[in-house]
Enzyme design. Structure first.
Site, PDB file in Angstrom:
ATOM      1  N   ASN A 130     -75.290 -21.951 108.311  1.00  0.00           N
ATOM      2  CA  ASN A 130     -75.993 -20.362 107.494  1.00  0.00           C
ATOM      3  C   ASN A 130     -77.195 -20.531 107.081  1.00  0.00           C
ATOM      4  OD1 ASN A 130     -75.787 -23.108 105.765  1.00  0.00           O
ATOM      5  ND2 ASN A 130     -75.005 -22.232 103.997  1.00  0.00           N
ATOM      6  N   GLY A 206     -72.484 -29.531 105.671  1.00  0.00           N
ATOM      7  CA  GLY A 206     -71.678 -28.120 105.544  1.00  0.00           C
ATOM      8  C   GLY A 206     -70.194 -28.418 104.844  1.00  0.00           C
ATOM      9  N   SER A 207     -68.682 -28.592 104.664  1.00  0.00           N
ATOM     10  CA  SER A 207     -68.057 -28.224 104.066  1.00  0.00           C
ATOM     11  C   SER A 207     -67.979 -29.926 103.884  1.00  0.00           C
ATOM     12  CB  SER A 207     -67.112 -28.557 104.973  1.00  0.00           C
ATOM     13  OG  SER A 207     -66.618 -28.639 105.961  1.00  0.00           O
ATOM     14  N   THR A 208     -67.191 -29.952 102.279  1.00  0.00           N
ATOM     15  CA  THR A 208     -66.664 -30.695 101.521  1.00  0.00           C
ATOM     16  C   THR A 208     -65.346 -32.012 102.647  1.00  0.00           C
ATOM     17  OG1 THR A 208     -67.194 -29.857  99.520  1.00  0.00           O
ATOM     18  CG2 THR A 208     -65.820 -31.862  99.363  1.00  0.00           C
ATOM     19  N   VAL A 210     -65.057 -31.687 106.143  1.00  0.00           N
ATOM     20  CA  VAL A 210     -65.474 -32.176 106.806  1.00  0.00           C
ATOM     21  C   VAL A 210     -66.443 -34.148 105.859  1.00  0.00           C
ATOM     22  CG1 VAL A 210     -66.639 -32.024 109.293  1.00  0.00           C
ATOM     23  CG2 VAL A 210     -65.458 -30.704 108.857  1.00  0.00           C
ATOM     24  N   GLY A 211     -67.371 -33.318 105.469  1.00  0.00           N
ATOM     25  CA  GLY A 211     -68.039 -33.965 104.937  1.00  0.00           C
ATOM     26  C   GLY A 211     -67.727 -35.540 103.985  1.00  0.00           C
ATOM     27  N   GLU A 228     -74.905 -32.912 101.879  1.00  0.00           N
ATOM     28  CA  GLU A 228     -74.888 -31.733 101.114  1.00  0.00           C
ATOM     29  C   GLU A 228     -73.469 -31.006 101.547  1.00  0.00           C
ATOM     30  OE1 GLU A 228     -77.178 -31.622  99.073  1.00  0.00           O
ATOM     31  OE2 GLU A 228     -78.639 -32.624  99.903  1.00  0.00           O
ATOM     32  N   CYS A 262     -74.564 -22.653  99.597  1.00  0.00           N
ATOM     33  CA  CYS A 262     -74.023 -23.571  99.026  1.00  0.00           C
ATOM     34  C   CYS A 262     -74.041 -22.993  97.641  1.00  0.00           C
ATOM     35  CB  CYS A 262     -74.648 -24.341  99.715  1.00  0.00           C
ATOM     36  SG  CYS A 262     -75.162 -24.994 100.096  1.00  0.00           S
ATOM     37  N   GLU A 430     -81.917 -33.986  99.405  1.00  0.00           N
ATOM     38  CA  GLU A 430     -82.905 -34.327 100.247  1.00  0.00           C
ATOM     39  C   GLU A 430     -83.958 -33.442  98.964  1.00  0.00           C
ATOM     40  OE1 GLU A 430     -80.230 -31.468 103.037  1.00  0.00           O
ATOM     41  OE2 GLU A 430     -80.895 -33.049 104.085  1.00  0.00           O
TER      42      GLU A 430
HETATM   43  P1  TAP Z   1     -68.104 -27.669 108.880  1.00  0.00           P
HETATM   44  O1  TAP Z   1     -67.004 -27.465 109.615  1.00  0.00           O
HETATM   45  O2  TAP Z   1     -68.436 -28.606 107.424  1.00  0.00           O
HETATM   46  O3  TAP Z   1     -68.815 -27.524 109.830  1.00  0.00           O
HETATM   47  C1  TAP Z   1     -70.120 -28.260 109.594  1.00  0.00           C
HETATM   48  C2  TAP Z   1     -70.931 -28.633 110.416  1.00  0.00           C
HETATM   49  O4  TAP Z   1     -70.559 -29.933 111.025  1.00  0.00           O
HETATM   50  C3  TAP Z   1     -71.456 -28.194 111.656  1.00  0.00           C
HETATM   51  O5  TAP Z   1     -72.554 -28.546 112.542  1.00  0.00           O
HETATM   52  C4  TAP Z   1     -70.347 -29.066 112.698  1.00  0.00           C
HETATM   53  O6  TAP Z   1     -69.902 -29.198 113.689  1.00  0.00           O
HETATM   54  C5  TAP Z   1     -69.932 -29.907 112.372  1.00  0.00           C
HETATM   55  N1  TAP Z   1     -68.497 -30.993 112.130  1.00  0.00           N
HETATM   56  C6  TAP Z   1     -67.673 -30.139 112.398  1.00  0.00           C
HETATM   57  N2  TAP Z   1     -66.426 -31.219 112.251  1.00  0.00           N
HETATM   58  C7  TAP Z   1     -67.002 -32.349 112.422  1.00  0.00           C
HETATM   59  C8  TAP Z   1     -66.915 -33.514 112.346  1.00  0.00           C
HETATM   60  N3  TAP Z   1     -65.503 -34.493 112.914  1.00  0.00           N
HETATM   61  N4  TAP Z   1     -67.304 -35.057 112.731  1.00  0.00           N
HETATM   62  C9  TAP Z   1     -68.836 -34.151 112.318  1.00  0.00           C
HETATM   63  N5  TAP Z   1     -69.298 -33.312 112.700  1.00  0.00           N
HETATM   64  C10 TAP Z   1     -69.011 -31.717 112.958  1.00  0.00           C
HETATM   65  O7  TAP Z   1     -68.568 -25.745 107.724  1.00  0.00           O
HETATM   66  P2  TAP Z   1     -67.481 -24.530 108.444  1.00  0.00           P
HETATM   67  O8  TAP Z   1     -66.812 -24.691 109.648  1.00  0.00           O
HETATM   68  O9  TAP Z   1     -69.300 -24.167 109.277  1.00  0.00           O
HETATM   69  O10 TAP Z   1     -67.438 -23.783 107.640  1.00  0.00           O
HETATM   70  C11 TAP Z   1     -66.414 -23.976 107.324  1.00  0.00           C
HETATM   71  C12 TAP Z   1     -66.654 -23.772 105.128  1.00  0.00           C
HETATM   72  O11 TAP Z   1     -67.384 -24.880 104.865  1.00  0.00           O
HETATM   73  C13 TAP Z   1     -67.302 -22.968 104.870  1.00  0.00           C
HETATM   74  O12 TAP Z   1     -66.687 -21.783 104.325  1.00  0.00           O
HETATM   75  C14 TAP Z   1     -67.885 -23.138 103.481  1.00  0.00           C
HETATM   76  O13 TAP Z   1     -66.827 -23.581 102.235  1.00  0.00           O
HETATM   77  C15 TAP Z   1     -68.433 -24.839 104.480  1.00  0.00           C
HETATM   78  N6  TAP Z   1     -69.869 -25.279 104.557  1.00  0.00           N
HETATM   79  C16 TAP Z   1     -71.108 -24.924 102.974  1.00  0.00           C
HETATM   80  C17 TAP Z   1     -71.869 -25.669 103.884  1.00  0.00           C
HETATM   81  C18 TAP Z   1     -73.099 -26.063 102.678  1.00  0.00           C
HETATM   82  S1  TAP Z   1     -74.594 -25.939 103.279  1.00  0.00           S
HETATM   83  N7  TAP Z   1     -72.839 -27.032 102.297  1.00  0.00           N
HETATM   84  C19 TAP Z   1     -72.527 -24.459 105.219  1.00  0.00           C
HETATM   85  C20 TAP Z   1     -71.908 -24.624 106.099  1.00  0.00           C
HETATM   86  C21 TAP Z   1     -70.626 -24.086 105.453  1.00  0.00           C
HETATM   87  P3  TAP Z   1     -69.809 -26.793 114.612  1.00  0.00           P
HETATM   88  O14 TAP Z   1     -70.346 -26.191 114.228  1.00  0.00           O
HETATM   89  O15 TAP Z   1     -69.822 -27.452 116.414  1.00  0.00           O
HETATM   90  O16 TAP Z   1     -67.418 -27.271 114.600  1.00  0.00           O
END
Ligand code: TAP
Length: 452
Positions: A130, A206-208, A210-211, A228, A262, A430
């Site tokens: 994002n 990223g997402s809660t 995966v986090g 975050e 976010c 952060e």
């Molecule tokens: P995530 O799947 O959480 O991805 C965020 C980051 O983590 C990406 O670089 C992703 O890589 C990486 N990742 C994915 N799976 C992983 C794993 N098992 N181990 C380590 N790293 C991993 O988020 P998304 O799919 O992009 O978005 C899904 C939802 O997350 C959104 O709809 C939103 O609700 C939320 N989100 C929140 C934020 C913030 S700023 N809090 C930002 C983005 C999304 P890849 O891109 O290569 O999969």
């Protein structure tokens, strides 16, 4: 193996990006280990100078970085330029840290006791799609300033600006291996950061879901982690607020970056006595929100990041009570018109993160109800409070369980103030004056001074 990048404003494929495998990650970490030792041994002023040179290189390439973000992420050009200059500012701010990472001198009998802030070594940073540039810089700038090396994994959808920042770091004179950008999937590159014994700290945004998994993996390795995560932030409007101002500001607070933020104030809570009047004021503000070609200076909101994400966002409107919508271009590209929904407290739209340009409006009865409703979510990242009553502003800002709040404004991010979430929105902070210290471990050393 490669990954195909898509321009979200046209839906057209435009580039293939390399997908690293585990062996490549391991090789990068090995290079980082070597580079970090020399980097940490440099005089603090030398590290400061190197980071300032990196900041200057970013400043000289703001337009190029911004154009890459328009193409890759669909961010409006004005926003993308702001994001690129923000990276330079973050680097300049943390360039002041190497010379300020002071320890303590603690009174003890029979000697001298001092503490040192030792870098972790190699830090792994996992970035979402994002805000590809800014979120990366919140990790790498303070981590490098504190004497660490950084391996950074951008989201697969949006790697281009991070890759360019890695090149600019080298062009600016940062040592080979110190700051490496590794493109590839989360399940391979990101997971290897978690499991690799030489990556000593992980920063994840990223997402809660995966986090949580990343944190569990880091726990198994006894590795500190900063998270975050998502948000469902409340924009609370009291009857005594400047309603015109609150309504005019509300679209920007949720529709900026097409709601893929976010900190998006995706719930507007309005005191019941002014609920109808607020909606009357909100409707023209939403209609005036300019959605379109991200390359145009006048555009306020571009497309969503992908077709799959647009489907997810659209699913939130099934059965929803839509009050009114703004406009969006027709045709190719992942467009979605800003949407205002009237919601009940148990509705999915009022509880789950949409991460798109959809806002839920809910009425509340009094101050206690407003606080309870604001807190009635798993998340706790950001929020806004609109009131002309100072005591209420203080009470409500203390009562809402969120990490970043603003009164009569929607600001969330200033690089010199702390940023981060409570509850399911994250762990750790952060930015702000202490961020470089968060990339160090405290070492305590006692020097005996007895003559015998
Ligand atoms: P995530 O799947 O959480 O991805 C965020 C980051 O983590 C990406 O670089 C992703 O890589 C990486 N990742 C994915 N799976 C992983 C794993 N098992 N181990 C380590 N790293 C991993 O988020 P998304 O799919 O992009 O978005 C899904 C939802 O997350 C959104 O709809 C939103 O609700 C939320 N989100 C929140 C934020 C913030 S700023 N809090 C930002 C983005 C999304 P890849 O891109 O290569 O999969």
């Amino acid at each position: 193996m490669t990954f195909t990048l898509i321009d979200p404003s046209t839906g057209a494929a435009f580039r293939e990006v390399h997908r690293a495998d585990v062996e490549e990650v391991d090789a990068a970490v090995a290079r980082a280990v070597v580079a970090q030792r020399s980097w940490a041994a440099l005089a603090p002023v030398a590290r400061a100078d190197a980071l300032r040179a990196f900041a200057r290189a970013v400043e000289e390439h703001i337009d190029e970085l911004a154009r890459l973000e328009v193409l890759n992420s669909g961010h409006p050009i004005g926003s993308a330029r702001w994001e690129a200059s923000h990276v330079a500012q973050v680097l300049n701010f943390y360039a002041g840290a190497p010379e300020r990472l002071s320890g303590q001198q603690i009174p003890v009998a029979g000697g001298l006791d001092v503490t040192f802030h030792e870098p972790y070594g190699v830090v792994g940073i996992i970035v979402p799609w994002n805000f590809p540039m800014t979120i990366a810089s919140w990790g790498f700038a303070p981590a490098l300033a504190a004497g660490n090396a950084v391996v950074l994994k951008p989201a697969e959808l949006t790697p281009l600006t991070a890759v360019r920042l890695g090149e600019l770091a080298l062009e600016a004179g940062l040592p080979e291996g110190l700051f490496q950008v590794i493109t590839g999937s989360g399940s391979i590159v990101g997971q290897r950061f978690v499991s690799h014994p030489d990556v000593r700290k992980v920063v994840f945004t990223g997402s809660t879901a995966v986090g949580t998994d990343v944190a569990a993996g880091c726990a198994r390795e006894l590795k500190p982690v900063t998270l975050e995560l998502g948000g469902k932030s409340a924009n609370i409007v009291f009857a005594d607020a400047d309603l015109e101002k609150a309504a005019a500001a509300a679209p920007g607070a949720v529709f900026d970056n097409a709601g893929q933020d976010c900190c998006a104030r995706s719930r507007i809570l309005v005191e019941r006595s002014v609920y109808d009047r607020f909606l009357e004021l909100l409707e023209p503000a939403v209609a005036a929100w300019r959605v379109g070609d991200p390359a145009l200076e006048s555009t306020e909101m571009g497309p969503l990041i992908s077709a799959a994400h647009r489907s997810t966002v659209a699913s939130f409107l099934e059965g929803a009570d839509v009050a009114f919508r703004g406009s969006a271009p027709e045709g190719d590209g992942f467009w979605f018109a800003p949407t205002v929904v009237l919601a009940g407290r148990e509705d999915r739209i009022a509880r789950e993160e949409v991460f798109g340009p959809v806002v839920a409006v809910l009425p509340f009865d009094d101050e206690a109800d407003a606080i309870a409703l604001a807190n009635d979510t798993a998340y706790g990242l950001a929020g806004s409070i609109w009131t002309e009553n100072l005591g209420r502003a203080v009470r409500v800002s203390r009562g809402v369980k969120s990490g970043v709040l603003s009164v009569n404004s929607h600001s969330s991010v200033r690089y010199w103030t702390p940023f981060g979430g409570m509850k399911a929105s994250g762990l750790g902070r952060e930015l702000g004056p202490d961020a470089a210290e968060h990339f160090t471990e405290t070492k305590n050393v006692f020097f005996a001074t007895d003559a015998s």
